[in-house]
Design an enzyme around this catalytic site. Structure first.
Site, PDB file in Angstrom:
ATOM      1  N   GLY A  47     -46.826  -3.591   9.981  1.00 29.84           N
ATOM      2  CA  GLY A  47     -48.156  -3.179  11.120  1.00 29.84           C
ATOM      3  C   GLY A  47     -48.665  -3.428  12.183  1.00 29.84           C
ATOM      4  O   GLY A  47     -48.459  -5.055  12.206  1.00 29.84           O
ATOM      5  N   CYS A  48     -49.063  -3.117  12.921  1.00 32.41           N
ATOM      6  CA  CYS A  48     -49.234  -4.379  14.027  1.00 32.41           C
ATOM      7  C   CYS A  48     -50.388  -5.346  14.171  1.00 32.41           C
ATOM      8  O   CYS A  48     -50.029  -6.055  14.531  1.00 32.41           O
ATOM      9  CB  CYS A  48     -49.464  -3.298  15.477  1.00 32.41           C
ATOM     10  SG  CYS A  48     -50.578  -1.610  15.127  1.00 32.41           S
TER      11      CYS A  48
END
Length: 346
Positions: free
Chosen positions: A149-150
């Protein structure tokens, strides 16, 4: 040439994959799919791609995708990647998932946080967490890569080196992160309306954000002991970028220079990591449009804490750029292939 398929090409991360892969010297786009826009040209949905590609979006067909592609990227909401992964992997092809379906080694954690039953826990156990700076050699030999995920990408890259060096107390980690609006995806949502976002900064999903267990899983692996963090994300009125600030208590008195030296040693051979000089702090604008990570640190002697900062483009290093970095590893290419572009701003 590496034949590439993208499932979910009409989302922000899918379109960013197209933008990057169009200039990749060793890849060609074979199949682009979209459930919502099948039959339309991608450039009609994203005009910035006009003149770059005339590809038409298709309905997903597992047999066609597997036959036409060497690697498939899935850019889908959670819970939707499993059937695609099964179809692709059964035919001996590779898959890189940009969603959450394969990020957790324990499917029960995924089910608890995402409120969806995991239909392939055996694949989740086989998947390699695709953060190259930590798991490069595992990625090279993988069939299924779970793209991080970012928020976790920025948080982990800022925290893991000092955690492995044993200089911060893992029980004291607090993560404060700000993201641009593109991180929320293209779906319609009142929170993403211009009038709601403009001139406004808001915290959301405080204490319950789904990236929390992902961060904790990887920090636990790095520390060798269970780690729990306080993670608070914020939405800021810009399109791209994540700025993450991590606070942790130092186990002994250290200088800012020493913290930065730990970063430099840990990331000495990393092509996308930039450790900024003392006194220079990361900002999102400096990494916009690139796969670069800017890291900074400050030792605060008054409180005995380390303040760690990371800036990334959430759509590139936080999603599509990192996915292409993983693809390069899977196919034995230099990691920078197709990603050797710098940010958009001075």
């Amino acid at each position: 040439m590496i034949r590439v398929g993208i499932v979910g090409a009409s989302g922000y991360t899918g379109a960013e994959l197209v933008r990057i892969l169009l200039r990749h010297p060793e890849a060609e786009l074979a199949v682009l799919t979209s459930r919502s826009y099948a039959g339309q040209q991608l450039a009609a949905i994203f005009p910035h791609l006009s003149g770059c590609t005339d590809r038409v979006l298709e309905v997903f067909d597992a047999a066609k995708m597997a036959a036409a592609c060497d690697v498939v990227f899935t850019a889908l909401p959670h819970g939707h990647a499993v059937p695609v992964a099964r179809a692709v992997l059964e035919r001996g092809k590779k898959l890189i998932d940009l969603g959450a379906d394969f990020r957790f080694r324990d499917a029960a954690v995924y089910e608890a946080w995402y409120k969806v039953k995991h239909e392939a826990p055996e694949l989740a156990r086989e998947a390699v967490y695709g953060l190259p700076e930590l798991y490069r050699e595992r990625v090279r030999g993988a069939a299924l890569v779970a793209n991080p995920g970012c928020y976790p990408t920025a948080s982990l890259l800022a925290t893991v080196p000092l955690l492995k060096a044993g200089v911060i107390d893992p029980a004291t980690i607090i993560i404060d992160a700000k993201s641009g609006l593109s991180g929320a995806g293209r779906k319609l949502d009142l929170r993403s309306h211009y009038a709601e976002v403009n001139e406004n900064v808001t915290a959301y999903n405080v204490g319950v954000h789904r990236h929390t267990p992902e961060i904790e899983q990887e920090l636990t692996a790095a520390a060798g002991t269970e780690v729990r963090v306080s993670f608070t994300p914020h939405l800021v009125p810009q399109t791209r970028g994540i700025l993450t600030t991590v606070y942790a208590t130092l186990r002994k008195e250290l200088t800012t220079g020493t913290l930065l030296d730990i970063y430099r040693e840990f990331y000495r051979d990393e092509p996308f990591i930039r450790v900024l000089p003392e006194g220079v702090l990361p900002r999102t604008k400096s990494v916009t449009g690139s796969n670069i990570v800017h890291l900074g640190a400050v030792a605060d002697p008054r409180t005995g804490r380390a303040v760690l900062l990371a800036a990334i483009d959430n759509l590139v290093k936080g999603a599509s750029g990192q996915a292409v970095q993983n693809m390069n590893l899977l196919f034995g290419l230099p990691e920078t292939t197709g990603l050797d572009f710098v940010g958009l701003y001075p």
